[in-house]
Write a protein that holds these residues in place. Structure first.
Motif, mmCIF file in Angstrom:
data_model
loop_
_atom_site.group_PDB
_atom_site.id
_atom_site.type_symbol
_atom_site.label_atom_id
_atom_site.label_comp_id
_atom_site.label_asym_id
_atom_site.label_seq_id
_atom_site.Cartn_x
_atom_site.Cartn_y
_atom_site.Cartn_z
ATOM 1 N N LYS A 48 48.947 44.665 43.359
ATOM 2 C CA LYS A 48 48.127 44.060 43.674
ATOM 3 C C LYS A 48 46.800 44.740 43.044
ATOM 4 N N VAL A 49 45.671 43.885 42.767
ATOM 5 C CA VAL A 49 44.370 43.925 42.585
ATOM 6 C C VAL A 49 43.581 44.106 44.026
ATOM 7 N N HIS A 50 43.156 45.715 43.773
ATOM 8 C CA HIS A 50 42.175 45.261 44.560
ATOM 9 C C HIS A 50 41.125 44.352 45.400
ATOM 10 N N SER A 52 38.319 44.544 47.283
ATOM 11 C CA SER A 52 36.961 45.130 46.754
ATOM 12 C C SER A 52 36.359 44.929 45.649
ATOM 13 N N GLY A 53 37.825 45.231 43.982
ATOM 14 C CA GLY A 53 37.173 44.613 42.749
ATOM 15 C C GLY A 53 36.488 43.651 42.586
ATOM 16 N N ILE A 54 36.940 42.109 43.133
ATOM 17 C CA ILE A 54 37.140 41.213 43.350
ATOM 18 C C ILE A 54 35.226 40.851 43.955
ATOM 19 N N ALA A 56 33.328 43.376 44.092
ATOM 20 C CA ALA A 56 32.503 43.827 42.757
ATOM 21 C C ALA A 56 31.563 42.922 41.454
ATOM 22 N N LEU A 57 33.545 42.013 41.498
ATOM 23 C CA LEU A 57 32.866 41.298 40.005
ATOM 24 C C LEU A 57 32.487 40.127 40.037
ATOM 25 N N THR A 60 28.482 41.548 40.714
ATOM 26 C CA THR A 60 28.086 41.478 39.756
ATOM 27 C C THR A 60 27.875 40.075 38.711
ATOM 28 N N LEU A 61 28.197 39.350 38.775
ATOM 29 C CA LEU A 61 28.130 38.382 37.356
ATOM 30 C C LEU A 61 27.420 36.896 38.789
ATOM 31 N N CYS A 63 24.341 38.647 39.669
ATOM 32 C CA CYS A 63 22.842 40.245 39.378
ATOM 33 C C CYS A 63 22.987 39.341 38.363
ATOM 34 N N VAL A 64 24.255 39.727 36.950
ATOM 35 C CA VAL A 64 23.594 39.373 36.008
ATOM 36 C C VAL A 64 23.083 37.240 35.310
ATOM 37 N N ALA A 67 19.702 38.617 36.943
ATOM 38 C CA ALA A 67 18.677 39.130 35.585
ATOM 39 C C ALA A 67 18.478 38.298 34.666
#
Lengths: 492, 180
Positions: A48-50, A52-54, A56-57, A60-61, A63-64, A67
Motif C-alpha cells: 500500500k502507498v503510504h 505521507s506520500g499522498i 506530500a502530493l 505539492t500540487l 504549492c504549484v 506558485a
C-alpha cells in the motif's frame, strides 16, 4: 520486508526456503528461480502507498497552484525589470527607464486584479491606490535610482525614490547607501528652503537667515553633496527673490562642481531663467550641458534653437533644428519650430510647407496615439511627449491658417482637432499641459473672429478667461501680424 | 561522503518523500515487487523505494526517468517564480511600500525551498542507475541509440547525487544570488 539468509540446515527434497517469510515451503509455492514464495511475491506486488506520500502530493500540487498564481501576477513585471537591468548595464538608460515604467505598470495591474470593476472605479474616484500586495523590491528600486540618476533629472523622481527606498528595512547595498545619502542631503538643504518659503520671501532678512542656515549646514556636515544642494537652492532663491541672474548662474555652476551627477537637474532649473532673461550665452552653455547627457532631448534642441533665433542667429537656429531632426527624425517638435520660425520671419509660404509636411509625417501616428489613449484610458510617456508636441505643432498650423485669412479652416482645425486632443488628454490624465492655454486662446480667437460661438459654452464651462491681449486680437483691435509675427499674443 | 547524502536528503525531505512516493506508484504500475515501503530510510535509499531488480530496459528507464521528470515539472515554477521575486526584484520580509510583514515573501521562501528541494531530487539511486546502464547495454540497437543520452545523464547525475552534490550546489547558488 527484509530478506532472510537461508539456513545451513539441509532442506527436505521438493521444498524451498522463502527469503521473505522465512518459511520452508513446497516447490510448487515458488515461481521458477524466485527466492520468495508466490504468497510473499503477491504481497510485494500489492504494497500500500503510504499516507505521507499522498499528503506530500496534495501539498505539492497546492504549492504549484500558489506558485502559478504568484507567477502570473509577477512574471511580466520581473521580466521587464530584468530587461531594464540589462539596458542599464549597457548604459541604454532611456530604454531602461521605459522598461522600468512597464514593470511598474505590470505591478499595478497585478494589484488591481484582486478588485472588481466597481471597486476599481470607486477607488479611482476617491484617488486611492490598490493595496500593494505585489511591489517592486529593493533591487528594482536600486536599478531605478541608477537609471534616473543617469537619465532624467533626479529632482523630479526624488520623492518617489525617497518614499520607496527609505521604507526598505534591509539596506545593505552600496547603491542604496549612495542614493540614501543623496536624498538625505537634499532633504536637509530643502528643509531650510521650505522654512524660508513659508514667509513668501517678502522679508529679505529671512533670505539672509536662510543663506546663513545653509552655510551653517554646509560647515556642520562638511559634505560635497550638502554644498552642492545648498548652492542649488541658493541659486533658485537668488533668482526668485533678488532677481540676480549672474549670481544665480555662479551658484548653479558651483552646484554642478559639487554634485556633477545632478547636472541635468541643475541645467533644467537654470534654463527657464536664462530664456526669460534672453541670456543667449548662458542658454547655449546650459543647453549643451543637457545635450551632452542626452543627445536625443528634443526640448533642449528647441530651447537652444529658440535662443539662437531670438539672438538673431537664424542660420544657427535652423542648424540646431537639423541636429534635432538627425537625432529624432520627423518629430513634431522639428516641424513646430520650423513653422514657428517661418511665421516669425513672415514667410507664410514656408510656414505652410512645414505644416503640410509635419501633418503628412506625423498625422497618422497622432491618430493612432489618440485612439490608443481613448481605448486604454492611459498614455505612455513617449506617446505623451509626442502628443503634446504634436498639439503644439497644430497651434502653429492654426496660426498659419489665420494669417492666410482662412478663418473657418482655422476654427475647424483648432476646435475639432487640437482642442479635442487636449480635452480628452486632460480628462484622462487629470493633467493640464502648458499647451492647453495656448489652444484655448486660439479657440477663443478663431471662434470670435469667424463668428462661430459653438465653443463659447465649453470655454465658459472650463472657466476660461481671455487675457486683454487675446481679447484685443479676437475683437480685431490688434492685427494678426502684431499678435503672431511680432509675438505679442505669446502663442507662436 | 555518504553522510553528506543523508544530511542533504533530509534537508530536502519533502521532495525526497515525494520522489519515493512516485517511484512506489510507478513500481506498482509496472508490477515490480517492492521490498521496503519506508520512504525515508536511514541509509542511502533515503528518498527511494527498495525493489526487486528490474530486468527490462524500458521499465528500468521509465522508473529512473519519470519520477525525476515529474519533480522537475512541479519544482521548476516553484523555484523560478519566487527566485525572480526575491533575487531580481529584491523583495524583502517587510513590504517596501507599507513596511508591514509581507505574507507574499514568506510564501515565496516556502515555495523556493520546496522548488529547489524537488530540483535536488531528480535522479534515481545509484544502484538503479547502474541497473539502467546495465540494461541498456543488453537492449536492442534502436532504444539504445534513442535513450543513450538521457541514460548517460541519469547515470552521471545519480553518481553525483549520492554525494549530495546537487543539494550543496543548490545551496551555493542560493547564497550567490542572495549576496551578489
Amino acid at each position: 520486508m527484509k530478506e532472510l539468509e537461508p539456513t545451513t540446515m539441509t532442506l527436505p527434497k521438493g521444498k524451498r526456503f522463502c527469503t521473505i517469510c522465512g518459511e520452508v515451503k513446497k516447490e510448487s509455492n515458488f515461481q521458477s528461480e524466485e527466492p520468495h514464495c508466490t504468497k510473499c511475491c503477491e504481497k510485494m506486488l500489492h504494497t500500500k502507498v503510504h499516507w505521507s506520500g499522498i499528503l506530500a502530493l496534495i501539498a505539492t500540487l497546492l504549492c504549484v497552484c500558489g506558485a502559478v498564481f504568484v507567477g502570473i501576477r509577477t512574471i511580466p513585471a520581473n521580466v521587464s525589470l530584468i530587461r531594464a537591468m540589462v539596458c542599464a548595464h549597457q548604459n541604454e538608460y532611456g530604454q531602461a527607464a521605459d522598461l522600468f515604467e512597464a514593470a511598474q505598470e505590470a505591478v499595478l495591474t497585478s494589484n488591481k486584479s484582486f478588485y472588481s470593476v466597481q471597486e476599481l472605479s470607486d477607488m479611482e474616484k476617491d484617488n486611492i491606490d490598490p493595496d500593494p500586495v505585489f511591489t517592486i523590491g529593493l533591487r528594482g528600486w536600486e536599478t531605478y535610482a541608477e537609471i534616473y540618476a543617469n537619465h532624467v533629472a533626479a529632482y523630479d523622481t526624488a520623492p518617489m525614490l525617497q518614499s520607496n527606498l527609505r521604507k526598505a528595512v534591509y539596506q545593505k547595498s552600496k547603491t542604496y547607501k549612495k542614493y540614501a545619502e543623496i536624498f538625505e542631503a537634499y532633504q536637509k538643504a530643502e528643509n531650510v528652503a521650505i522654512q524660508f518659503d513659508q514667509t513668501d520671501g517678502e522679508n529679505k532678512n529671512v533670505l539672509k537667515e536662510m543663506f546663513a542656515s545653509l552655510d551653517a549646514l554646509v560647515e556642520k556636515e562638511n559634505s560635497d553633496m550638502i554644498r552642492g544642494y545648498a548652492a542649488y537652492i541658493k541659486a533658485n532663491a537668488e533668482y526668485y527673490f533678488n532677481d540676480d541672474l549672474d549670481q544665480t548662474l555662479v551658484l548653479f555652476r558651483e552646484a554642478m562642481q559639487y554634485i556633477p551627477f545632478e547636472k541635468s537637474m541643475i541645467a533644467n532649473a537654470a534654463l527657464p531663467y536664462l530664456m526669460e532673461k534672453k541670456n543667449f550665452e548662458g542658454t547655449k552653455e546650459f543647453c549643451e550641458i543637457l545635450l551632452s547627457r542626452d543627445s536625443g532631448d528634443v526640448s533642449t534642441y528647441a530651447n537652444l534653437a529658440e535662443s539662437y533665433f531670438t539672438a538673431g542667429k537664424k542660420d544657427e537656429a535652423i542648424k540646431t533644428l537639423e541636429r534635432m531632426n538627425a537625432h529624432s527624425p520627423g518629430n513634431p517638435m522639428y516641424y513646430k519650430m520650423q513653422s514657428r520660425f517661418a511665421i516669425r520671419s513672415d514667410d507664410a509660404q514656408k510656414a505652410n510647407a512645414f505644416c503640410v509636411e509635419g501633418e503628412q509625417v506625423n498625422g497618422q501616428k497622432m491618430e493612432q496615439v489618440f485612439s490608443e489613449l481613448l481605448r486604454k484610458r492611459s498614455i505612455d510617456r513617449k506617446d505623451e511627449e509626442f502628443m503634446l508636441s504634436y498639439v503644439d505643432f497644430m497651434a502653429n498650423q492654426v496660426v498659419v491658417l489665420l494669417l492666410s485669412g482662412e478663418l473657418d479652416g482655422a476654427y475647424n482645425a483648432v476646435y475639432n482637432g487640437a482642442f479635442n486632443y487636449i480635452y480628452y488628454y486632460s480628462s484622462i490624465t487629470e493633467n493640464t499641459p502648458v499647451v492647453a492655454s495656448k489652444i484655448l486662446h486660439l479657440v477663443y480667437i478663431c471662434g470670435t473672429l469667424s463668428g462661430n460661438d459653438d465653443a463659447s459654452e465649453v470655454l465658459s464651462q472650463l472657466g476660461y478667461e481671455p487675457t486683454d491681449v487675446i481679447k484685443q486680437v479676437a475683437e480685431g483691435k490688434m492685427n494678426l501680424h502684431d499678435a503672431f509675427i511680432e509675438g505679442k499674443a505669446g502663442i507662436v | 561522503m555518504m553522510v553528506w547524502h543523508r544530511i542533504t536528503t533530509l534537508l530536502t525531505c519533502p521532495a525526497a518523500l515525494l520522489r519515493a512516493f512516485f517511484e512506489h506508484i510507478l513500481l506498482k504500475g509496472m508490477k515490480i515487487p517492492v521490498e521496503d515501503t519506508d520512504y525515508l530510510q536511514k541509509n542511502e535509499l533515503c528518498g527511494h523505494v527498495e525493489h526487486k531488480p528490474i530486468r527490462t530496459f524500458g521499465k528500468s528507464f521509465w522508473h529512473a526517468f519519470l519520477p525525476g521528470f515529474v519533480l522537475f515539472i512541479l519544482g521548476l515554477p516553484m523555484a523560478v517564480i519566487p527566485a525572480l521575486e526575491m533575487f531580481v526584484s529584491g523583495n524583502t520580509l517587510f513590504n517596501i511600500r507599507t513596511g508591514a510583514v509581507s505574507v507574499l515573501f514568506l510564501l515565496n521562501v516556502v515555495l523556493y525551498y520546496l522548488g529547489v528541494s524537488m530540483l535536488c531530487n531528480l535522479f534515481p539511486s545509484y544502484e538503479d542507475a547502474l541497473f539502467l546502464w546495465d540494461n541498456m547495454t543488453k537492449a536492442k540497437v534502436l532504444p539504445k541509440i534513442l535513450l543513450f543520452l538521457p541514460t548517460l545523464v541519469i547515470r552521471i547525475g545519480a553518481f553525483f547525487a549520492r554525494f549530495g552534490i546537487s543539494k550543496i550546489l543548490a545551496i551555493a547558488v542560493t547564497l550567490f544570488f542572495i549576496f551578489i
